[in-house]
Scaffold this motif. Sequence first.
Motif, PDB file in Angstrom:
ATOM      1  N   ASP A  35       0.789  -1.231   0.000  1.00  0.00           N
ATOM      2  CA  ASP A  35       0.000   0.000   0.000  1.00  0.00           C
ATOM      3  C   ASP A  35       0.827   1.291   0.000  1.00  0.00           C
ATOM      4  O   ASP A  35       0.316   2.351   0.342  1.00  0.00           O
ATOM      5  CB  ASP A  35      -0.999   0.045   1.161  1.00  0.00           C
ATOM      6  CG  ASP A  35      -2.018  -1.075   1.085  1.00  0.00           C
ATOM      7  OD1 ASP A  35      -2.314  -1.522  -0.041  1.00  0.00           O
ATOM      8  OD2 ASP A  35      -2.504  -1.515   2.147  1.00  0.00           O
ATOM      9  N   PHE A  36       2.084   1.231  -0.369  1.00  0.00           N
ATOM     10  CA  PHE A  36       2.876   2.447  -0.539  1.00  0.00           C
ATOM     11  C   PHE A  36       2.541   3.050  -1.891  1.00  0.00           C
ATOM     12  O   PHE A  36       2.353   2.336  -2.873  1.00  0.00           O
ATOM     13  CB  PHE A  36       4.380   2.134  -0.495  1.00  0.00           C
ATOM     14  CG  PHE A  36       4.935   1.974   0.890  1.00  0.00           C
ATOM     15  CD1 PHE A  36       5.643   3.000   1.497  1.00  0.00           C
ATOM     16  CD2 PHE A  36       4.760   0.792   1.599  1.00  0.00           C
ATOM     17  CE1 PHE A  36       6.171   2.851   2.772  1.00  0.00           C
ATOM     18  CE2 PHE A  36       5.275   0.631   2.868  1.00  0.00           C
ATOM     19  CZ  PHE A  36       5.985   1.662   3.459  1.00  0.00           C
ATOM     20  N   ALA A  37       2.464   4.372  -1.944  1.00  0.00           N
ATOM     21  CA  ALA A  37       2.182   5.070  -3.202  1.00  0.00           C
ATOM     22  C   ALA A  37       3.481   5.223  -3.984  1.00  0.00           C
ATOM     23  O   ALA A  37       4.523   5.528  -3.411  1.00  0.00           O
ATOM     24  CB  ALA A  37       1.590   6.439  -2.914  1.00  0.00           C
ATOM     25  N   PRO A  38       3.413   5.020  -5.293  1.00  0.00           N
ATOM     26  CA  PRO A  38       4.623   5.157  -6.095  1.00  0.00           C
ATOM     27  C   PRO A  38       5.140   6.595  -6.078  1.00  0.00           C
ATOM     28  O   PRO A  38       4.406   7.531  -5.781  1.00  0.00           O
ATOM     29  CB  PRO A  38       4.188   4.746  -7.501  1.00  0.00           C
ATOM     30  CG  PRO A  38       2.725   4.693  -7.484  1.00  0.00           C
ATOM     31  CD  PRO A  38       2.256   4.652  -6.076  1.00  0.00           C
ATOM     32  N   PRO A  39       6.416   6.759  -6.397  1.00  0.00           N
ATOM     33  CA  PRO A  39       7.014   8.102  -6.377  1.00  0.00           C
ATOM     34  C   PRO A  39       6.304   9.069  -7.323  1.00  0.00           C
ATOM     35  O   PRO A  39       5.908   8.690  -8.414  1.00  0.00           O
ATOM     36  CB  PRO A  39       8.445   7.868  -6.850  1.00  0.00           C
ATOM     37  CG  PRO A  39       8.685   6.413  -6.702  1.00  0.00           C
ATOM     38  CD  PRO A  39       7.361   5.739  -6.791  1.00  0.00           C
ATOM     39  N   ARG A  40       6.160  10.298  -6.875  1.00  0.00           N
ATOM     40  CA  ARG A  40       5.543  11.331  -7.722  1.00  0.00           C
ATOM     41  C   ARG A  40       6.556  11.886  -8.714  1.00  0.00           C
ATOM     42  O   ARG A  40       6.235  12.177  -9.845  1.00  0.00           O
ATOM     43  CB  ARG A  40       5.030  12.478  -6.850  1.00  0.00           C
ATOM     44  CG  ARG A  40       3.845  12.096  -6.016  1.00  0.00           C
ATOM     45  CD  ARG A  40       3.344  13.324  -5.265  1.00  0.00           C
ATOM     46  NE  ARG A  40       3.016  12.900  -3.909  1.00  0.00           N
ATOM     47  CZ  ARG A  40       3.064  13.662  -2.857  1.00  0.00           C
ATOM     48  NH1 ARG A  40       3.444  14.912  -2.959  1.00  0.00           N
ATOM     49  NH2 ARG A  40       2.744  13.203  -1.681  1.00  0.00           N
TER      50      ARG A  40
END
Length: 87
Positions: A35-40
């Motif tokens: 559930d980590f968001a990918p890098p912006r």
Amino acid sequence: MDLRDGDCRQIVAAASGKATGYRYGQVAGWLARADFAPPRNTTGTHRVWRHPSGRRVQLVDKGAGEMLPVYVKRAAKAIIDLGGCPE
């Protein structure tokens, strides 16, 4: 979290062992399934993955090749600390 048993075995082994032989794609897959968001921002080689809890993990993506064990261990420990895998 959608981590599989095989992922958890590798994550626990990486957190407690030498953590060598891992590539960016594999560790990034663990973070995505935890559930980590990918890098912006994908410019440069450093990528910061963010969890909804506020926890951040930085990885270095230098293309092909193995990651330094310190980055693998940090990612594995963050996933374990957030309850993604039992130790």
